[in-house]
Motif scaffolding. Structure first.
Motif, PDB file in Angstrom:
ATOM      1  N   ILE A  80       0.841  -1.214   0.000  1.00 26.17           N
ATOM      2  CA  ILE A  80       0.000   0.000   0.000  1.00 26.17           C
ATOM      3  C   ILE A  80       0.869   1.255   0.000  1.00 26.17           C
ATOM      4  CG2 ILE A  80      -1.465   1.425   1.514  1.00 26.17           C
ATOM      5  CD1 ILE A  80      -3.161  -0.544   0.155  1.00 26.17           C
ATOM      6  N   ALA A  81       0.503   2.204  -0.870  1.00 27.92           N
ATOM      7  CA  ALA A  81       1.057   3.565  -0.791  1.00 27.92           C
ATOM      8  C   ALA A  81      -0.098   4.449  -0.325  1.00 27.92           C
ATOM      9  CB  ALA A  81       1.565   4.022  -2.151  1.00 27.92           C
ATOM     10  N   VAL A  82       0.092   5.118   0.785  1.00 20.19           N
ATOM     11  CA  VAL A  82      -0.978   5.973   1.319  1.00 20.19           C
ATOM     12  C   VAL A  82      -1.021   7.259   0.506  1.00 20.19           C
ATOM     13  CG1 VAL A  82      -1.883   7.169   3.339  1.00 20.19           C
ATOM     14  CG2 VAL A  82      -0.593   5.032   3.627  1.00 20.19           C
ATOM     15  N   LYS A  83      -2.221   7.571   0.008  1.00 19.26           N
ATOM     16  CA  LYS A  83      -2.361   8.762  -0.838  1.00 19.26           C
ATOM     17  C   LYS A  83      -2.941   9.890   0.006  1.00 19.26           C
ATOM     18  CE  LYS A  83      -3.818   9.233  -5.661  1.00 19.26           C
ATOM     19  NZ  LYS A  83      -4.823   8.737  -6.628  1.00 19.26           N
ATOM     20  N   VAL A  84      -2.209  11.002   0.047  1.00 16.02           N
ATOM     21  CA  VAL A  84      -2.667  12.161   0.824  1.00 16.02           C
ATOM     22  C   VAL A  84      -2.717  13.379  -0.090  1.00 16.02           C
ATOM     23  CG1 VAL A  84      -1.695  11.267   2.998  1.00 16.02           C
ATOM     24  CG2 VAL A  84      -0.332  12.826   1.591  1.00 16.02           C
ATOM     25  N   ASP A 100       7.637   6.656   9.300  1.00 17.82           N
ATOM     26  CA  ASP A 100       7.262   5.317   9.802  1.00 17.82           C
ATOM     27  C   ASP A 100       7.740   4.212   8.859  1.00 17.82           C
ATOM     28  OD1 ASP A 100       5.908   6.299  11.980  1.00 17.82           O
ATOM     29  OD2 ASP A 100       3.896   5.878  11.233  1.00 17.82           O
ATOM     30  N   GLY A 101       8.169   4.611   7.642  1.00 23.08           N
ATOM     31  CA  GLY A 101       8.636   3.611   6.674  1.00 23.08           C
ATOM     32  C   GLY A 101       7.596   3.217   5.638  1.00 23.08           C
ATOM     33  N   HIS A 102       6.494   3.976   5.554  1.00 17.19           N
ATOM     34  CA  HIS A 102       5.453   3.646   4.582  1.00 17.19           C
ATOM     35  C   HIS A 102       5.636   4.448   3.295  1.00 17.19           C
ATOM     36  CE1 HIS A 102       3.670   1.470   7.803  1.00 17.19           C
ATOM     37  NE2 HIS A 102       3.418   2.556   8.516  1.00 17.19           N
ATOM     38  N   MET A 103       5.143   3.884   2.182  1.00 12.43           N
ATOM     39  CA  MET A 103       5.136   4.635   0.915  1.00 12.43           C
ATOM     40  C   MET A 103       4.003   5.651   0.968  1.00 12.43           C
ATOM     41  SD  MET A 103       5.766   1.816  -2.094  1.00 12.43           S
ATOM     42  CE  MET A 103       4.537   0.622  -1.556  1.00 12.43           C
ATOM     43  N   VAL A 104       4.297   6.864   0.504  1.00 12.73           N
ATOM     44  CA  VAL A 104       3.272   7.912   0.476  1.00 12.73           C
ATOM     45  C   VAL A 104       3.229   8.534  -0.919  1.00 12.73           C
ATOM     46  CG1 VAL A 104       2.459  10.090   1.464  1.00 12.73           C
ATOM     47  CG2 VAL A 104       3.627   8.421   2.925  1.00 12.73           C
ATOM     48  N   ASN A 105       2.002   8.649  -1.442  1.00 14.57           N
ATOM     49  CA  ASN A 105       1.766   9.290  -2.742  1.00 14.57           C
ATOM     50  C   ASN A 105       1.032  10.604  -2.456  1.00 14.57           C
ATOM     51  OD1 ASN A 105       0.811  10.102  -5.237  1.00 14.57           O
ATOM     52  ND2 ASN A 105      -0.206   8.167  -5.733  1.00 14.57           N
TER      53      ASN A 105
END
Ligand code: E4P
Length: 217
Positions: A80-84, A100-105
């Motif tokens: 999952i890439a969190v989209k903001v 936190d080490g998560h992918m963010v879009n």
């Protein structure tokens, strides 16, 4: 160049994925609404099918709730890439989730300055919306070029994800400029195969195959 598919339609993703055309998927609230599916359920199915990043968008507008939603979304699957959205709160959420080490879009980008902020906040992907700029008589490709130049000037690792793609020429121009990724509706990706000379040439070959009785099997 990586190809992401901009849809929440499982069958359309599966068809392109079987051809090796899918490096990732992007969804947004409008695409989830169009699918008629529950966001968690359909996102889980997409993540199980596709190896690459699958963008799932938060619904909140304040950073604290976006972070909580992002942490729930990443529990769905490891890709999952969190989209903001590209707001000040979205950037705060981007920074925390990235740390936190998560992918963010970071989505809804319409200026190079916005893209610069997203890179500073640690975004994995920046999504400049080409088609929506073209819709208001601005040139979406100029934005892709500006972001490419700025990111290269300073070595930012945020990937340029050219979004809101409406035509095959948007894909070609993004590739020429060096966008890292495009995300496009399945119909636009499939339209890349079309050329009238291919159709004309194939018609001529088929006619000669028939006339000569050529058989292989
Ligand atoms: C990208 O992530 C968006 O979902 C999408 O490309 C928006 O495209 P649209 O402007 O055609 O709605």
């Amino acid at each position: 160049m990586k190809f992401f598919v901009d849809t929440a339609e499982i069958d359309a993703i599966a068809e392109l994925n079987d051809l090796g055309m899918v490096d990732g998927v992007t969804t947004n609230p409008s695409l989830i609404k169009k699918s008629g599916r529950d966001i968690i359920e359909v996102t889980r199915e997409i993540c199980a099918m596709v190896d690459g990043p699958v963008s799932a968008e938060v619904t909140a507008t304040d950073a604290e709730t976006m972070i909580a939603e992002g942490r729930k979304l990443v529990e769905i699957a490891g890709n999952i890439a969190v989209k903001v959205p590209l707001t000040w709160d979205g950037l705060k959420a981007c920074k925390v989730l990235s740390d936190d080490g998560h992918m963010v879009n970071v989505t809804l980008c319409f200026s190079a300055n916005q893209a610069l902020l997203a890179a500073k906040a640690g975004a994995t992907f920046i999504s400049p919306f080409i088609g929506r700029l073209d819709d208001i008589n601005l040139d979406g490709m100029d934005l892709i070029q500006d972001i490419r130049t700025i990111y290269d000037n300073y070595g930012f690792e945020t990937q340029i994800l050219a979004a809101s793609i409406r035509s095959v020429n948007h894909i070609l121009d993004s590739a020429r400029i060096g966008a890292d990724v495009i995300t496009a509706p399945p119909a636009v990706i499939k339209a890349m195969v079309n050329h009238p000379l291919t159709d004309k040439g194939l018609d001529a070959f088929l006619s000669d195959i028939k006339a000569a009785g050529i058989k292989i099997l």
